[in-house]
Design a protein around this motif. Structure first.
Motif: not given
Length: 171
Positions: A5, A122, A124-126, A145
């Motif tokens: 992150t 898939d 979880g990367y934005d 996102r």
């Protein structure tokens, strides 16, 4: 998977002035598709350097009028595809950055960049960081996102409130 992150990142976005009231919409990319998104998938494309934002906007062609805004992205998990090790982790060849995505779309094919996008989502990367095609040495971000529940936060830096709030400013 280790936490990748990014707590805060400054970005630059050059875009058609008509859309000054919606600098974070991602609707242009949704309408036409892009290197990292199919038609129908809103995506914000921005650059990590001001000069790269300008080069990417004009795509090396005619210098069109543009609005350039500074953005601040917080708490996004981005795949850094400027890192050869990360590319290798995803099983991607370095030449994915030269993918002729428009040609593939024109032929009715799914570009490799769109396949990678789905795999990253898939996981979880934005979004992702990728090298600029138009500004060697520069880098860009494609964000899938933002500003929703559980999504990273993206703000336009407009301390004096100069950006219009509706399209009425163009009438």
């Amino acid at each position: 998977m280790p936490d990748k992150t990014i707590k805060a990142m400054q970005l630059w976005r050059a875009f058609v002035p008509k859309w000054a009231f919606a600098p974070l919409s991602g609707e242009g990319a949704s309408r036409f598709g892009g290197r990292w998104n199919p038609v129908g998938a809103p995506t914000v494309y921005a650059a990590r350097e001001l000069s790269t934002a300008w080069a990417e906007y004009n795509q090396g062609f005619v210098q069109h009028p543009a609005l350039i805004a500074q953005l601040e992205l917080r708490n996004a998990m981005l795949a850094d595809l400027t890192d050869d090790d990360m590319l290798a982790d995803f099983g991607c060849p370095a030449d994915i950055h030269q993918c002729e995505w428009r040609m593939h779309l024109d032929k009715g094919e799914v570009p490799e960049t769109h396949r990678l996008r789905l795999a990253l989502i898939d996981l979880g990367y934005d979004g992702l960081i990728y090298p600029s095609f138009m500004s060697p040495g520069g880098s860009c971000v494609a964000l899938w996102r933002w500003n929703g529940p559980g999504a990273p936060h993206l703000d336009v830096v407009d301390p004096d409130g100069r950006l219009p709030k509706t399209p009425a400013s163009w009438l």
